[in-house]
Design an enzyme around this catalytic site. Structure first.
Site, PDB file in Angstrom:
ATOM      1  N   ASP A 395       0.819  -1.205   0.000  1.00 28.74           N
ATOM      2  CA  ASP A 395       0.000   0.000   0.000  1.00 28.74           C
ATOM      3  C   ASP A 395       0.860   1.265   0.000  1.00 28.74           C
ATOM      4  O   ASP A 395       2.071   1.230   0.221  1.00 28.74           O
ATOM      5  CB  ASP A 395      -0.898  -0.026   1.230  1.00 28.74           C
ATOM      6  CG  ASP A 395      -2.168   0.791   1.061  1.00 28.74           C
ATOM      7  OD1 ASP A 395      -2.365   1.370  -0.016  1.00 28.74           O
ATOM      8  OD2 ASP A 395      -2.968   0.826   2.014  1.00 28.74           O
ATOM      9  N   GLU A 398       2.661   7.077  -2.154  1.00 25.96           N
ATOM     10  CA  GLU A 398       2.435   8.421  -2.690  1.00 25.96           C
ATOM     11  C   GLU A 398       2.506   9.518  -1.644  1.00 25.96           C
ATOM     12  O   GLU A 398       2.192  10.658  -1.916  1.00 25.96           O
ATOM     13  CB  GLU A 398       1.069   8.501  -3.394  1.00 25.96           C
ATOM     14  CG  GLU A 398      -0.142   8.199  -2.518  1.00 25.96           C
ATOM     15  CD  GLU A 398      -0.336   6.733  -2.216  1.00 25.96           C
ATOM     16  OE1 GLU A 398       0.026   6.320  -1.094  1.00 25.96           O
ATOM     17  OE2 GLU A 398      -0.831   6.005  -3.079  1.00 25.96           O
ATOM     18  N   ASP A 462      -8.862   3.315  -3.706  1.00 25.21           N
ATOM     19  CA  ASP A 462      -9.914   3.372  -2.689  1.00 25.21           C
ATOM     20  C   ASP A 462     -11.175   4.030  -3.215  1.00 25.21           C
ATOM     21  O   ASP A 462     -11.532   5.147  -2.818  1.00 25.21           O
ATOM     22  CB  ASP A 462      -9.409   4.131  -1.463  1.00 25.21           C
ATOM     23  CG  ASP A 462      -8.241   3.434  -0.784  1.00 25.21           C
ATOM     24  OD1 ASP A 462      -8.008   2.246  -1.076  1.00 25.21           O
ATOM     25  OD2 ASP A 462      -7.568   4.085   0.034  1.00 25.21           O
TER      26      ASP A 462
END
Length: 670
Positions: A395, A398, A462
């Site tokens: 995950d 960024e 998401d």
């Protein structure tokens, strides 16, 4: 015809085949330079980006120095922008450098012909065709809602810049393809923008006057995509277990296993159990969050090694979760700090702590080769692969703040975009160290140019648990198609979506439609979302279980076809999910982003709007067979009924996989 530059007395032209894509003249300069100061604010991976521009100078003077181009402004003759032209069999590159280090802005105006379409830009979630809009390239949280006109986005913006916009994405990439069969790539990690709001030009802005502009040409779009894959890297084949059944995502501690058995008893074809909470949880106002210390939490899963072994005997793999940060209240943070493996504050030698919302975490500094190797071996190698994990969500990536101090001394403004690529390499290196490339796998949401060489599988991030235009189920398709054009062969999503905030919760309609869509992706994987207790789950009622079992079986039966597509991806770089424009050169298909070709022989048109019993489907030339009824259709737009369990899917009548498709019709058809 290959790309070329033609020199003139007062400038030059850049051609992609027969198309002039850039024309620079002293009276109409295509290049400008300047100086600016970034104005940046980050709140938990969401950015406000501004620029205090001090200077902009059009370069109205030109010289051809034995093939090397020199540009400058009559107002600043001592500052030279030099352009060296490199040509090889694959591409033409303009190597652009400025003699003045103070110059940190560059503008380039490329041409756009009437009717020319552009696609790409990384994983774009709102628009497949880029024309008419401006796209900044900056990896970030995509935001919640992603539509400034909606109350949800406005609320999230007020709570911390978290609403997003049509262009915000975990995975931007300054690469775009033209309907004239050429592609442009900016070889830079600096913040940049592609502005297509003026139909006559493709305007480029880069916050560094030092980059390579690469130009690719091809005879067709499939060859152009292959060139993109050659340029950025090619993924290994997907593991058999990842494509031959569904992966169920549950995060319920020991209760997970009883729930898994209930789902398995429904007849579902299951090959994976994904427990992102294998490392423990912490409760926050956002919902259940994970405890970011990447080791087995024996309190939450006391007999996990035995459970993993028992699952393996049944052909079910166990998957977990990891990200590149370490919670400050976990033991691995202290270990990394002792070794000096964490990024530092600029005003002290203390580790930089990032606020992730009610807890802080340190940044493992991947510009330090020893730190990257430590994370790869100590955490992913020992705590995950050796422990028995066959896959995981890798995950984030960024979030790198723009005010950290890094080991290699690089500017964090540029390191920010590179971070997802460094993170992907850490994961890929760990798998390679165990000889498990193509057997173990991980999936990422963040990316930038070059992530293709390391990340074996993307997921769409998401999404909101709804049908909203800019953040709902439909954005999965746009993300798959846009990223696939740049050499990312494999893509999938969180079945059911993820983000549930401010009253947005899953409906039964959404769950059924997402089950149908997920069956026709390379990997079928569910997720409970950020607030599991507030949302419907696969095991919430018998109707969901029956539907999921049926579609997981359809997904499993398609494995031979998906394996062939994976082999094709390894050989050519072609993505498994493809926009119509990849195989059919028809302007009518330029904007089609709510249906896709699954390989060349299957067309999938999921229902991605609420309360629909059918939808229009565009079929290209040829004879197509409706998967569920066996009825034959020809080219055109057709109104197709779409009850739950029968999303509009068509197969080419002349496909070599026609017997496989016919067997699906016989077994699962109406």
């Amino acid at each position: 015809m290959p790309s070329q530059i033609i020199m003139h007395a007062d400038g030059f032209d850049l051609f992609a085949g027969e198309i002039c894509v850039l024309a620079h003249r002293t009276h109409a300069p295509a290049f400008a330079i300047g100086i600016g100061t970034p104005d940046m604010e980050m709140v938990r991976g969401n950015f406000r980006i501004g620029d205090d521009l001090h200077l902009r100078l059009p370069l109205d003077c030109f010289a051809n120095d034995k093939g090397a181009i020199r540009l400058w402004s009559s107002d600043r003759p001592d500052t030279i922008l030099g352009i060296k032209v490199d040509v090889d069999a694959r591409k033409l590159a303009l190597r652009i450098r400025c003699t003045d280090d103070a110059i940190n802005r560059l503008w380039i105006d490329m041409r756009s012909e009437n009717g020319e379409a552009f696609w790409g830009g990384g994983e774009q979630m709102s628009y497949l065709r880029l024309n008419g809009r401006s796209f900044p390239f900056w990896t970030s949280e995509p935001g919640v809602g992603r539509d400034k006109s909606t109350k949800l986005t406005q609320t999230m913006d007020a709570e911390g810049l978290a609403g997003g916009d049509y262009w915000t994405t975990n995975y931007p990439q300054p690469t775009w393809l033209s309907s004239h069969n050429y592609a442009v790539h900016l070889d830079t990690a600096a913040y940049s923008v592609l502005d297509l709001t003026d139909g006559s030009r493709a305007a480029i802005e880069c916050w560094k006057a030092d980059l390579n502009l690469e130009l690719f040409t091809a005879s067709g779009r499939t060859e152009l995509v292959r060139q993109m894959s050659d340029r950025f890297g090619r993924q290994p084949p997907l593991p058999d277990w990842a494509i031959s059944g569904a992966i169920v995502g549950l995060k319920d501690g020991q209760d997970t296993f009883a729930r898994f058995e209930e789902i398995a008893a429904s007849g579902a074809a299951l090959t994976g159990l994904w427990c992102e909470d294998w490392i423990g949880i912490r409760q926050t106002s956002f919902g259940k969050r994970l405890f970011w210390d990447w080791q087995w939490n024996a309190t939450r899963y006391p007999d996990l090694p035995d459970r993993i072994a028992a699952l393996a005997e049944r052909g079910v793999r166990f998957l977990g979760y990891v990200n590149p940060y370490l919670a400050v209240d976990g033991p691995l943070f202290a270990e990394a700090a002792a070794f000096g493996y964490l990024a530092l504050r600029q005003d002290s030698d203390e580790p930089y702590a990032v606020d992730f919302g009610e807890f802080d975490a340190g940044v493992v500094d991947f510009t330090n080769p020893d730190a990257a190797a430590w994370f790869s071996e100590r955490i992913i190698g020992q705590e995950m692969l050796d422990f028995g994990l066959s896959g995981w969500m890798a995950d984030f990536g960024e979030y790198l703040p723009t005010d950290v101090r890094l080991f290699d001394g690089s500017d964090p403004m540029e390191a920010h975009n590179r971070w997802p690529v460094l993170w992907a390499k850490v994961n890929a290196d760990a798998i390679a160290s165990r000889g498990k490339t193509g057997e173990a796998t991980f999936f990422m949401r963040a990316g930038y140019s070059g992530v293709q060489a390391y990340c074996p599988l993307l997921w769409a991030g998401d999404q909101c648990v709804d049908f909203s235009r800019h953040d709902g189920i439909n954005t999965v398709l746009t993300g798959a198609l846009s990223s696939g054009l740049l050499g990312n062969a494999y893509h999938h999503s969180d079945l059911g979506g993820y983000t549930s905030l401010h009253g947005v919760v899953r409906t039964a309609d959404l769950m059924h439609r997402w089950i149908d869509m997920a069956a026709f992706a390379p990997v079928m994987r569910s997720h409970e979302g950020n607030r599991p207790a507030d949302n419907l789950q696969l095991d919430s009622n018998p109707e969901f279980l029956t539907h999921f079992a049926r579609m997981s079986q359809v997904h499993a039966r398609l494995a031979p076809y998906v394996r062939a597509l994976s082999d094709e991806a390894v050989a050519t770089g072609l993505p498994l999910q493809r926009p119509l424009i990849l195989h059919y050169d028809d302007p009518a298909y330029h904007d089609v982003q709510d249906q896709y070709l699954y390989g060349a022989d299957m067309l999938v048109a999921p229902v991605v709007e609420a309360d629909q019993t059918g939808r229009d489907v565009i079929l290209p030339e040829g004879k197509w067979v409706h998967l569920w009824s066996g009825v034959e259709y020809t080219q055109g737009t057709h109104a197709i009924a779409a009850p739950n369990g029968q999303p509009p899917v068509f197969t080419r009548k002349d496909s070599k996989f026609a017997p496989l498709f016919a067997s699906l019709t016989a077994e699962f058809g109406a």
